[in-house]
Enzyme design. Structure first.
Site, PDB file in Angstrom:
ATOM      1  N   THR A  40      38.970 -11.318  -4.604  1.00 32.09           N
ATOM      2  CA  THR A  40      40.401 -11.044  -5.257  1.00 32.09           C
ATOM      3  C   THR A  40      41.591 -10.929  -4.304  1.00 32.09           C
ATOM      4  O   THR A  40      42.577 -11.670  -4.457  1.00 32.09           O
ATOM      5  CB  THR A  40      40.078 -10.053  -6.178  1.00 32.09           C
ATOM      6  OG1 THR A  40      39.086 -10.142  -7.199  1.00 32.09           O
ATOM      7  CG2 THR A  40      41.392  -9.768  -6.820  1.00 32.09           C
ATOM      8  N   HIS A  43      42.617 -14.399  -3.067  1.00 34.45           N
ATOM      9  CA  HIS A  43      43.262 -15.148  -4.030  1.00 34.45           C
ATOM     10  C   HIS A  43      44.645 -14.484  -3.929  1.00 34.45           C
ATOM     11  O   HIS A  43      45.744 -15.238  -3.894  1.00 34.45           O
ATOM     12  CB  HIS A  43      43.008 -14.660  -5.438  1.00 34.45           C
ATOM     13  CG  HIS A  43      41.653 -15.561  -5.804  1.00 34.45           C
ATOM     14  ND1 HIS A  43      41.781 -17.103  -5.905  1.00 34.45           N
ATOM     15  CD2 HIS A  43      40.461 -15.209  -6.120  1.00 34.45           C
ATOM     16  CE1 HIS A  43      40.482 -17.302  -6.096  1.00 34.45           C
ATOM     17  NE2 HIS A  43      39.730 -16.349  -6.448  1.00 34.45           N
TER      18      HIS A  43
END
Length: 341
Positions: A40, A43
Protein backbone atom coordinates in the site's frame (compact mmCIF):
# COMPACT_ATOMS: atom_id res chain seq x y z
CA UNK A 1 9.71 14.68 15.17
CA UNK A 2 10.98 12.91 12.05
CA UNK A 3 8.22 11.56 9.81
CA UNK A 4 7.72 10.31 6.26
CA UNK A 5 4.91 12.19 4.59
CA UNK A 6 3.06 12.26 1.30
CA UNK A 7 3.67 15.96 0.88
CA UNK A 8 2.71 16.48 -2.75
CA UNK A 9 0.28 14.87 -5.22
CA UNK A 10 3.07 13.30 -7.26
CA UNK A 11 5.48 10.36 -7.14
CA UNK A 12 7.56 10.20 -3.98
CA UNK A 13 7.66 10.22 -0.17
CA UNK A 14 9.40 12.97 1.80
CA UNK A 15 11.10 13.24 5.19
CA UNK A 16 9.58 16.09 7.22
CA UNK A 17 9.67 17.59 10.69
CA UNK A 18 6.15 16.96 11.98
CA UNK A 19 4.51 17.92 15.27
CA UNK A 20 4.29 15.21 17.93
CA UNK A 21 0.72 13.86 17.97
CA UNK A 22 -1.62 14.71 20.85
CA UNK A 23 -2.96 11.94 23.08
CA UNK A 24 -6.72 11.63 23.64
CA UNK A 25 -8.41 10.17 26.73
CA UNK A 26 -8.55 6.65 25.25
CA UNK A 27 -5.29 6.73 23.28
CA UNK A 28 -1.77 5.36 23.54
CA UNK A 29 1.33 7.32 22.55
CA UNK A 30 3.78 4.88 20.94
CA UNK A 31 7.48 5.57 20.33
CA UNK A 32 8.20 3.75 17.07
CA UNK A 33 11.13 1.31 16.95
CA UNK A 34 10.72 -0.33 13.55
CA UNK A 35 8.36 0.02 10.60
CA UNK A 36 7.89 -2.10 7.49
CA UNK A 37 7.04 -0.92 3.99
CA UNK A 38 3.73 -2.29 2.69
CA UNK A 39 2.56 -2.68 -0.88
CA UNK A 40 0.00 0.00 0.00
CA UNK A 41 2.86 2.38 0.82
CA UNK A 42 4.34 1.65 -2.62
CA UNK A 43 1.00 2.54 -4.23
CA UNK A 44 1.05 5.80 -2.26
CA UNK A 45 4.66 6.46 -3.29
CA UNK A 46 3.81 5.83 -6.95
CA UNK A 47 0.71 8.04 -6.65
CA UNK A 48 -1.44 5.69 -8.71
CA UNK A 49 -5.15 6.10 -9.38
CA UNK A 50 -6.18 4.44 -6.11
CA UNK A 51 -3.90 6.75 -4.11
CA UNK A 52 -5.14 9.84 -5.91
CA UNK A 53 -8.70 8.93 -5.01
CA UNK A 54 -7.95 7.91 -1.41
CA UNK A 55 -4.98 9.64 0.24
CA UNK A 56 -5.28 13.16 1.68
CA UNK A 57 -2.21 15.32 1.04
CA UNK A 58 -0.15 16.14 3.06
CA UNK A 59 -0.24 13.17 5.46
CA UNK A 60 2.20 10.97 7.39
CA UNK A 61 1.91 7.45 5.93
CA UNK A 62 2.76 3.90 7.06
CA UNK A 63 0.87 1.32 9.11
CA UNK A 64 3.23 -1.60 9.83
CA UNK A 65 5.18 -1.03 13.03
CA UNK A 66 6.33 -2.02 16.49
CA UNK A 67 7.05 0.38 19.31
CA UNK A 68 6.93 1.15 23.00
CA UNK A 69 4.13 2.77 24.99
CA UNK A 70 5.45 6.09 26.33
CA UNK A 71 2.17 7.84 27.15
CA UNK A 72 -1.53 7.15 27.56
CA UNK A 73 -4.85 8.86 28.06
CA UNK A 74 -6.52 9.02 31.46
CA UNK A 75 -9.22 6.49 30.51
CA UNK A 76 -6.81 3.79 29.30
CA UNK A 77 -6.72 0.52 31.23
CA UNK A 78 -4.70 -2.65 30.65
CA UNK A 79 -1.49 -1.02 29.40
CA UNK A 80 1.56 0.34 31.20
CA UNK A 81 4.42 2.61 30.17
CA UNK A 82 7.10 0.48 28.54
CA UNK A 83 4.75 -2.11 27.00
CA UNK A 84 5.96 -3.29 23.59
CA UNK A 85 3.10 -3.10 21.11
CA UNK A 86 2.06 -3.29 17.51
CA UNK A 87 -1.44 -2.33 16.49
CA UNK A 88 -4.44 -2.95 14.30
CA UNK A 89 -4.34 -0.40 11.50
CA UNK A 90 -8.10 -0.40 10.94
CA UNK A 91 -9.72 2.10 13.30
CA UNK A 92 -13.38 1.14 13.69
CA UNK A 93 -16.39 3.16 14.77
CA UNK A 94 -17.69 0.98 17.61
CA UNK A 95 -21.35 1.78 16.95
CA UNK A 96 -22.36 0.16 13.64
CA UNK A 97 -24.13 -3.20 13.57
CA UNK A 98 -20.98 -5.21 12.89
CA UNK A 99 -18.94 -3.45 15.59
CA UNK A 100 -21.68 -3.96 18.15
CA UNK A 101 -22.02 -7.58 17.03
CA UNK A 102 -18.32 -8.32 17.59
CA UNK A 103 -17.42 -8.33 13.89
CA UNK A 104 -15.28 -5.21 14.02
CA UNK A 105 -13.19 -6.22 10.97
CA UNK A 106 -16.37 -5.64 8.94
CA UNK A 107 -16.98 -2.10 10.23
CA UNK A 108 -18.48 -0.02 7.42
CA UNK A 109 -16.86 3.14 8.84
CA UNK A 110 -13.26 1.86 9.02
CA UNK A 111 -10.49 4.47 8.94
CA UNK A 112 -6.99 3.31 8.02
CA UNK A 113 -3.81 4.35 9.83
CA UNK A 114 -1.51 5.89 7.23
CA UNK A 115 -4.30 5.85 4.66
CA UNK A 116 -7.14 7.99 6.03
CA UNK A 117 -5.38 9.33 9.15
CA UNK A 118 -1.82 10.07 10.30
CA UNK A 119 0.40 7.01 10.03
CA UNK A 120 3.25 5.14 11.69
CA UNK A 121 6.24 6.32 9.61
CA UNK A 122 7.14 8.74 12.39
CA UNK A 123 8.99 8.82 15.69
CA UNK A 124 5.64 8.78 17.52
CA UNK A 125 2.18 7.42 16.74
CA UNK A 126 -1.14 7.84 18.55
CA UNK A 127 -3.81 5.14 18.22
CA UNK A 128 -6.83 4.14 20.32
CA UNK A 129 -5.73 1.76 23.08
CA UNK A 130 -8.38 -0.67 21.78
CA UNK A 131 -6.28 -1.12 18.64
CA UNK A 132 -2.99 -1.92 20.36
CA UNK A 133 -1.69 -5.48 20.75
CA UNK A 134 0.94 -6.38 23.34
CA UNK A 135 3.84 -8.31 21.84
CA UNK A 136 4.96 -11.42 23.77
CA UNK A 137 8.56 -11.29 25.01
CA UNK A 138 9.63 -14.22 22.82
CA UNK A 139 8.65 -12.47 19.55
CA UNK A 140 11.27 -10.14 18.06
CA UNK A 141 10.78 -6.53 17.04
CA UNK A 142 11.41 -7.50 13.41
CA UNK A 143 8.55 -10.02 13.41
CA UNK A 144 6.26 -7.74 15.40
CA UNK A 145 6.76 -4.96 12.84
CA UNK A 146 5.20 -7.15 10.12
CA UNK A 147 2.22 -8.40 12.13
CA UNK A 148 -0.14 -6.33 9.97
CA UNK A 149 0.65 -8.13 6.66
CA UNK A 150 1.26 -11.42 8.47
CA UNK A 151 -2.27 -10.99 9.80
CA UNK A 152 -3.61 -10.66 6.26
CA UNK A 153 -1.89 -13.95 5.42
CA UNK A 154 -3.20 -15.70 8.54
CA UNK A 155 -6.76 -14.41 8.12
CA UNK A 156 -6.84 -15.52 4.48
CA UNK A 157 -5.13 -18.88 4.98
CA UNK A 158 -7.21 -19.90 7.99
CA UNK A 159 -10.54 -19.03 6.36
CA UNK A 160 -11.07 -22.71 5.58
CA UNK A 161 -9.94 -26.09 6.92
CA UNK A 162 -6.49 -26.88 5.53
CA UNK A 163 -5.58 -30.20 7.15
CA UNK A 164 -4.66 -32.68 4.40
CA UNK A 165 -5.90 -30.31 1.70
CA UNK A 166 -4.25 -29.21 -1.55
CA UNK A 167 -3.90 -25.42 -1.68
CA UNK A 168 -3.32 -23.06 -4.62
CA UNK A 169 -2.01 -19.56 -3.87
CA UNK A 170 -2.00 -17.10 -6.77
CA UNK A 171 0.42 -14.24 -6.13
CA UNK A 172 3.83 -14.60 -4.46
CA UNK A 173 4.04 -11.21 -2.83
CA UNK A 174 5.12 -11.18 0.83
CA UNK A 175 1.56 -11.90 2.02
CA UNK A 176 1.12 -14.82 -0.37
CA UNK A 177 4.49 -16.25 0.67
CA UNK A 178 3.63 -15.99 4.37
CA UNK A 179 0.27 -17.63 3.64
CA UNK A 180 2.13 -20.56 2.06
CA UNK A 181 4.17 -20.95 5.24
CA UNK A 182 1.01 -20.88 7.36
CA UNK A 183 -0.70 -23.51 5.19
CA UNK A 184 2.20 -25.94 5.50
CA UNK A 185 2.54 -25.31 9.23
CA UNK A 186 -1.10 -26.18 9.96
CA UNK A 187 -1.15 -29.37 7.90
CA UNK A 188 -1.93 -28.76 4.23
CA UNK A 189 -0.67 -31.50 1.89
CA UNK A 190 0.45 -29.68 -1.25
CA UNK A 191 0.85 -25.89 -1.28
CA UNK A 192 1.40 -24.57 -4.81
CA UNK A 193 2.08 -20.86 -5.34
CA UNK A 194 2.12 -19.09 -8.72
CA UNK A 195 3.67 -15.85 -9.96
CA UNK A 196 6.07 -14.58 -12.65
CA UNK A 197 8.65 -13.09 -10.24
CA UNK A 198 11.50 -15.61 -9.89
CA UNK A 199 13.01 -13.90 -6.83
CA UNK A 200 9.81 -14.20 -4.86
CA UNK A 201 9.04 -17.70 -6.11
CA UNK A 202 12.43 -18.83 -4.77
CA UNK A 203 11.61 -17.11 -1.48
CA UNK A 204 8.27 -18.96 -1.37
CA UNK A 205 10.05 -22.30 -1.67
CA UNK A 206 12.38 -21.33 1.19
CA UNK A 207 9.24 -20.58 3.24
CA UNK A 208 7.75 -24.02 2.65
CA UNK A 209 5.76 -24.00 -0.59
CA UNK A 210 5.62 -27.49 -2.14
CA UNK A 211 6.02 -26.00 -5.62
CA UNK A 212 6.57 -22.44 -6.75
CA UNK A 213 5.37 -22.12 -10.33
CA UNK A 214 6.39 -19.44 -12.81
CA UNK A 215 3.27 -19.43 -14.97
CA UNK A 216 5.18 -17.71 -17.79
CA UNK A 217 7.30 -20.87 -18.10
CA UNK A 218 5.29 -23.76 -16.62
CA UNK A 219 1.78 -25.11 -17.00
CA UNK A 220 -0.10 -25.38 -13.71
CA UNK A 221 -1.95 -28.53 -14.78
CA UNK A 222 1.38 -30.24 -15.52
CA UNK A 223 2.51 -29.40 -11.99
CA UNK A 224 -0.69 -30.89 -10.57
CA UNK A 225 -0.01 -34.09 -12.49
CA UNK A 226 3.58 -34.13 -11.25
CA UNK A 227 2.29 -33.95 -7.66
CA UNK A 228 -0.14 -36.80 -8.23
CA UNK A 229 -3.21 -34.60 -7.92
CA UNK A 230 -6.22 -36.06 -9.72
CA UNK A 231 -9.17 -33.87 -8.73
CA UNK A 232 -8.02 -30.25 -8.41
CA UNK A 233 -7.25 -27.90 -5.53
CA UNK A 234 -9.41 -27.98 -2.41
CA UNK A 235 -8.61 -24.44 -1.26
CA UNK A 236 -7.60 -21.38 -3.28
CA UNK A 237 -6.04 -18.21 -1.86
CA UNK A 238 -6.12 -15.38 -4.42
CA UNK A 239 -3.43 -12.85 -3.46
CA UNK A 240 -2.58 -11.17 -6.76
CA UNK A 241 -5.58 -9.19 -8.00
CA UNK A 242 -4.62 -10.36 -11.51
CA UNK A 243 -7.62 -11.56 -13.58
CA UNK A 244 -5.67 -14.27 -15.44
CA UNK A 245 -4.49 -15.72 -12.11
CA UNK A 246 -8.05 -15.93 -10.80
CA UNK A 247 -9.23 -17.52 -14.05
CA UNK A 248 -6.51 -20.16 -13.66
CA UNK A 249 -7.66 -20.78 -10.11
CA UNK A 250 -11.26 -21.33 -11.22
CA UNK A 251 -10.06 -23.78 -13.88
CA UNK A 252 -8.07 -25.89 -11.42
CA UNK A 253 -10.32 -25.92 -8.34
CA UNK A 254 -11.95 -29.18 -7.32
CA UNK A 255 -15.74 -29.39 -7.17
CA UNK A 256 -16.85 -28.05 -3.81
CA UNK A 257 -13.62 -26.06 -3.48
CA UNK A 258 -13.31 -22.93 -1.37
CA UNK A 259 -11.63 -19.66 -2.39
CA UNK A 260 -10.53 -16.77 -0.15
CA UNK A 261 -9.79 -13.54 -2.04
CA UNK A 262 -7.43 -10.88 -0.66
CA UNK A 263 -5.91 -9.52 -3.90
CA UNK A 264 -7.64 -6.40 -5.21
CA UNK A 265 -8.22 -6.27 -8.99
CA UNK A 266 -7.27 -3.03 -10.70
CA UNK A 267 -10.78 -2.68 -12.14
CA UNK A 268 -13.88 -4.65 -13.03
CA UNK A 269 -13.05 -8.33 -13.51
CA UNK A 270 -15.18 -10.61 -15.68
CA UNK A 271 -15.16 -14.32 -14.82
CA UNK A 272 -16.95 -17.41 -16.07
CA UNK A 273 -19.60 -17.72 -13.38
CA UNK A 274 -20.74 -21.06 -14.79
CA UNK A 275 -17.53 -22.58 -13.35
CA UNK A 276 -18.41 -21.22 -9.91
CA UNK A 277 -21.96 -22.52 -10.18
CA UNK A 278 -21.36 -25.97 -11.66
CA UNK A 279 -18.35 -26.65 -9.44
CA UNK A 280 -20.26 -25.49 -6.36
CA UNK A 281 -17.42 -23.17 -5.34
CA UNK A 282 -17.51 -20.99 -2.23
CA UNK A 283 -15.85 -17.56 -2.59
CA UNK A 284 -15.07 -15.39 0.45
CA UNK A 285 -13.72 -11.84 0.41
CA UNK A 286 -11.01 -10.99 2.96
CA UNK A 287 -10.35 -7.51 4.32
CA UNK A 288 -7.67 -6.98 6.94
CA UNK A 289 -7.56 -9.07 10.08
CA UNK A 290 -10.21 -10.35 12.49
CA UNK A 291 -9.99 -8.26 15.63
CA UNK A 292 -8.35 -9.66 17.56
CA UNK A 293 -8.61 -13.38 16.94
CA UNK A 294 -6.17 -13.15 14.02
CA UNK A 295 -3.65 -11.33 16.24
CA UNK A 296 -3.71 -14.05 18.90
CA UNK A 297 -3.35 -16.71 16.21
CA UNK A 298 -0.34 -14.89 14.74
CA UNK A 299 1.47 -14.92 18.07
CA UNK A 300 0.52 -18.55 18.72
CA UNK A 301 1.68 -19.71 15.29
CA UNK A 302 5.12 -18.15 15.81
CA UNK A 303 5.34 -19.52 19.35
CA UNK A 304 4.47 -22.99 18.03
CA UNK A 305 7.44 -22.97 15.67
CA UNK A 306 6.32 -21.19 12.48
CA UNK A 307 9.34 -19.31 11.12
CA UNK A 308 8.46 -16.36 8.90
CA UNK A 309 11.78 -14.57 9.40
CA UNK A 310 13.08 -15.36 5.86
CA UNK A 311 10.41 -13.03 4.45
CA UNK A 312 12.38 -10.09 5.90
CA UNK A 313 15.15 -9.51 3.37
CA UNK A 314 16.26 -5.89 3.82
CA UNK A 315 16.96 -3.52 6.74
CA UNK A 316 17.63 0.22 6.47
CA UNK A 317 17.85 3.11 8.90
CA UNK A 318 15.03 5.60 8.55
CA UNK A 319 17.44 8.09 6.98
CA UNK A 320 17.92 5.52 4.20
CA UNK A 321 14.18 5.27 3.54
CA UNK A 322 14.63 5.99 -0.18
CA UNK A 323 16.75 2.85 -0.56
CA UNK A 324 14.03 0.91 1.24
CA UNK A 325 11.34 2.11 -1.13
CA UNK A 326 13.60 1.44 -4.11
CA UNK A 327 14.06 -2.16 -2.91
CA UNK A 328 10.32 -2.69 -2.51
CA UNK A 329 9.52 -1.11 -5.87
CA UNK A 330 12.09 -3.31 -7.63
CA UNK A 331 10.20 -6.50 -6.76
CA UNK A 332 13.54 -8.03 -5.72
CA UNK A 333 12.76 -8.11 -2.01
CA UNK A 334 10.59 -9.62 0.64
CA UNK A 335 9.66 -7.33 3.51
CA UNK A 336 11.76 -4.21 4.01
CA UNK A 337 12.29 -2.94 7.58
CA UNK A 338 13.07 0.69 8.47
CA UNK A 339 14.80 1.15 11.85
CA UNK A 340 13.89 4.27 13.86
CA UNK A 341 16.21 3.76 16.87
Amino acid sequence: MKALSKLKPEEGIWMVDAPKPEVGHNDLLIKIRKTAICGTDVHIYNWDEWSQNTIPVPMVVGHEYVGEVVGMGQEVRGFTIGDRVSGEGHITCGHCRNCRGGRTHLCRNTSGVGVNREGAFAEYLVIPAFNAFKIPDDISDDLASIFDPFGNAVHTALSFDLVGEDVLITGAGPIGIMAAAVCRHVGARHVVITDVNEYRLELAEKMGATRAVNVAKENLEDVMQELGMTEGFDVGLEMSGVPSAFHSMLDTMNHGGKIAMLGIPGGDMAIDWSKVIFKGLIIKGIYGREMFETWYKMASLIQSGLDISPIITHHYSIDEFQQGFDAMRSGQSGKVILNWD
